[in-house]
Design a protein around this motif. Structure first.
Motif, PDB file in Angstrom:
ATOM      1  N   PHE A  51      38.035  71.112  26.036  1.00  0.00           N
ATOM      2  CA  PHE A  51      37.360  70.034  27.169  1.00  0.00           C
ATOM      3  C   PHE A  51      38.359  69.013  27.508  1.00  0.00           C
ATOM      4  CE2 PHE A  51      34.857  66.177  27.891  1.00  0.00           C
ATOM      5  CZ  PHE A  51      33.910  66.702  29.117  1.00  0.00           C
ATOM      6  N   TYR A  52      38.226  68.819  29.128  1.00  0.00           N
ATOM      7  CA  TYR A  52      38.689  67.404  29.558  1.00  0.00           C
ATOM      8  C   TYR A  52      37.763  66.794  30.607  1.00  0.00           C
ATOM      9  CZ  TYR A  52      41.186  64.098  32.256  1.00  0.00           C
ATOM     10  OH  TYR A  52      41.538  62.878  32.885  1.00  0.00           O
ATOM     11  N   HIS A  53      37.616  65.722  30.480  1.00  0.00           N
ATOM     12  CA  HIS A  53      36.921  65.097  31.786  1.00  0.00           C
ATOM     13  C   HIS A  53      37.285  63.590  31.945  1.00  0.00           C
ATOM     14  CE1 HIS A  53      33.525  64.020  34.349  1.00  0.00           C
ATOM     15  NE2 HIS A  53      33.355  65.155  34.546  1.00  0.00           N
ATOM     16  N   ALA A  54      37.408  63.237  33.202  1.00  0.00           N
ATOM     17  CA  ALA A  54      38.050  61.835  33.500  1.00  0.00           C
ATOM     18  C   ALA A  54      37.094  60.929  33.246  1.00  0.00           C
ATOM     19  CB  ALA A  54      38.559  61.835  34.831  1.00  0.00           C
ATOM     20  N   GLN A  55      35.735  61.043  33.162  1.00  0.00           N
ATOM     21  CA  GLN A  55      34.720  60.050  32.761  1.00  0.00           C
ATOM     22  C   GLN A  55      34.370  60.230  31.359  1.00  0.00           C
ATOM     23  OE1 GLN A  55      31.279  60.870  35.400  1.00  0.00           O
ATOM     24  NE2 GLN A  55      32.453  60.734  37.193  1.00  0.00           N
TER      25      GLN A  55
ATOM     26  N   ARG B 164      45.311  66.660  30.174  1.00  0.00           N
ATOM     27  CA  ARG B 164      45.569  67.467  31.466  1.00  0.00           C
ATOM     28  C   ARG B 164      44.973  66.297  32.422  1.00  0.00           C
ATOM     29  NH1 ARG B 164      43.250  73.441  31.074  1.00  0.00           N
ATOM     30  NH2 ARG B 164      44.691  74.150  29.245  1.00  0.00           N
ATOM     31  N   GLY B 165      45.180  65.080  32.414  1.00  0.00           N
ATOM     32  CA  GLY B 165      45.132  64.106  33.493  1.00  0.00           C
ATOM     33  C   GLY B 165      45.467  62.784  33.101  1.00  0.00           C
ATOM     34  N   PRO B 166      45.732  62.058  34.234  1.00  0.00           N
ATOM     35  CA  PRO B 166      46.715  60.967  33.887  1.00  0.00           C
ATOM     36  C   PRO B 166      46.072  59.855  33.150  1.00  0.00           C
ATOM     37  CG  PRO B 166      45.424  60.676  35.950  1.00  0.00           C
ATOM     38  CD  PRO B 166      45.374  62.105  35.527  1.00  0.00           C
ATOM     39  N   GLU B 167      44.398  59.937  32.818  1.00  0.00           N
ATOM     40  CA  GLU B 167      43.929  59.032  31.956  1.00  0.00           C
ATOM     41  C   GLU B 167      43.675  59.733  30.511  1.00  0.00           C
ATOM     42  OE1 GLU B 167      43.574  55.946  32.526  1.00  0.00           O
ATOM     43  OE2 GLU B 167      44.527  56.309  34.269  1.00  0.00           O
ATOM     44  N   ALA B 168      44.067  60.808  30.310  1.00  0.00           N
ATOM     45  CA  ALA B 168      43.673  61.629  29.223  1.00  0.00           C
ATOM     46  C   ALA B 168      43.856  61.078  27.976  1.00  0.00           C
ATOM     47  CB  ALA B 168      44.561  63.082  29.322  1.00  0.00           C
ATOM     48  N   HIS B 169      45.123  60.260  27.545  1.00  0.00           N
ATOM     49  CA  HIS B 169      45.561  59.656  26.417  1.00  0.00           C
ATOM     50  C   HIS B 169      44.507  58.320  26.355  1.00  0.00           C
ATOM     51  CE1 HIS B 169      47.600  56.611  23.841  1.00  0.00           C
ATOM     52  NE2 HIS B 169      47.561  57.792  23.088  1.00  0.00           N
ATOM     53  N   ALA B 170      44.260  57.850  27.266  1.00  0.00           N
ATOM     54  CA  ALA B 170      43.389  56.508  27.191  1.00  0.00           C
ATOM     55  C   ALA B 170      41.943  56.761  26.971  1.00  0.00           C
ATOM     56  CB  ALA B 170      43.495  55.655  28.489  1.00  0.00           C
ATOM     57  N   ILE B 171      41.466  57.828  27.402  1.00  0.00           N
ATOM     58  CA  ILE B 171      40.201  58.392  27.272  1.00  0.00           C
ATOM     59  C   ILE B 171      40.071  59.140  25.682  1.00  0.00           C
ATOM     60  CG2 ILE B 171      38.450  60.004  27.820  1.00  0.00           C
ATOM     61  CD1 ILE B 171      39.531  59.985  30.502  1.00  0.00           C
ATOM     62  N   PHE B 172      40.860  59.731  25.545  1.00  0.00           N
ATOM     63  CA  PHE B 172      41.124  60.460  23.972  1.00  0.00           C
ATOM     64  C   PHE B 172      40.994  59.392  22.932  1.00  0.00           C
ATOM     65  CE2 PHE B 172      43.191  61.739  20.079  1.00  0.00           C
ATOM     66  CZ  PHE B 172      42.628  62.771  19.645  1.00  0.00           C
ATOM     67  N   THR B 173      41.731  58.013  23.074  1.00  0.00           N
ATOM     68  CA  THR B 173      41.890  57.108  22.312  1.00  0.00           C
ATOM     69  C   THR B 173      40.307  56.246  22.000  1.00  0.00           C
ATOM     70  OG1 THR B 173      43.991  56.489  22.798  1.00  0.00           O
ATOM     71  CG2 THR B 173      42.713  54.712  21.646  1.00  0.00           C
ATOM     72  N   ARG B 174      39.617  56.333  23.063  1.00  0.00           N
ATOM     73  CA  ARG B 174      38.404  55.606  23.084  1.00  0.00           C
ATOM     74  C   ARG B 174      37.425  56.832  22.640  1.00  0.00           C
ATOM     75  NH1 ARG B 174      40.173  53.605  27.975  1.00  0.00           N
ATOM     76  NH2 ARG B 174      39.289  55.052  29.290  1.00  0.00           N
ATOM     77  N   LEU B 175      37.806  57.964  22.768  1.00  0.00           N
ATOM     78  CA  LEU B 175      36.556  58.940  22.147  1.00  0.00           C
ATOM     79  C   LEU B 175      36.854  59.149  20.419  1.00  0.00           C
ATOM     80  CD1 LEU B 175      36.958  62.025  24.635  1.00  0.00           C
ATOM     81  CD2 LEU B 175      34.760  60.636  24.225  1.00  0.00           C
TER      82      LEU B 175
END
Length: 215
Positions: free
Chosen positions: A22-26, A50-61
């Motif tokens: 899964f990937y989602h920018a939100q 797979r997106g420019p914010e993937a690492h930041a979102i992953f960290t919060r997830l």
């Protein structure tokens, strides 16, 4: 230090052999999908880079998972370089998934005793990934290679852990065929799942996971 060893990840993949990819920018949407998947019995979840914010979102997830679902393993997928692997591991990745097989990424994962799931196709590639220390070899793209191909690989490699992933249709018939062919676990692209409505997603994943666990 990682939360889970490579051996623990493999054991969980065998017990809970359905892995949403899964990937989602939100972030809020991603949290809902994670929660719905967990409710279905999913215990390994791949979030792709797979997106420019993937690492930041992953960290919060990952912080969300550690607080609310501590037994869920959240892995980072679509990793190509050791630098990417290191960055996601520092953010708490519980396993690393590659579309390719990179010895330098393997070395990073080995240094942490972290599960490494590299991509491979041919018998030679699968064996080389295993030789480099793959916890599970990702047969990719599996939809192109077919369950029959996986069954052929099982001849000379009967005990090697293999994950079928890449374009696999989320149907009872499809997942049964892959498991019967010898897949240790199956990755399902979340774009093929009903992620818009959490209750329907939980119902869908519950059914599919039960099929894999019953074969």
């Amino acid at each position: 230090m990682p939360r889970f060893s490579s051996a623990h990840t493999l054991a969980q993949a065998r017990l809970h052999p359905l892995i949403p990819v899964f990937y989602h920018a939100q972030e809020d949407y991603a949290r809902r999908v994670l929660a719905a998947s967990y409710a279905a019995g999913v215990r390994l979840f791949e979030f792709t880079n797979r997106g420019p914010e993937a690492h930041a979102i992953f960290t919060r997830l990952q912080r969300f998972v550690e607080a609310d679902y501590p037994d869920l393993l959240l892995g980072a997928g679509t990793i190509f370089t050791p630098e990417e692997a290191g960055r996601f591991i520092e953010s708490g990745a519980d396993f690393i998934v590659q579309p390719v097989c990179s010895p330098d990424v393997a070395a990073v994962c080995r240094s942490y005793d972290l599960a490494w799931l590299p991509g491979a196709q041919t018998l030679n590639e699968v064996y080389e990934a295993h030789r480099l220390g793959a916890t599970i070899v990702k047969l990719f793209p599996s939809a192109y290679l077919t369950p029959a191909y996986l069954q052929i690989l099982r001849g000379p490699l009967p005990h090697l852990p293999l994950m079928a992933t890449g374009g696999i249709q989320p149907t009872v018939e499809s997942l049964r065929a892959w498991k019967q062919a010898g897949a240790t676990c199956v990755g399902i692209d979340a774009r093929l799942l009903d992620t818009a409505e959490p209750n329907r997603l939980t119902t869908q994943l519950t059914e599919l996971l039960a099929v894999l666990q019953s074969v």
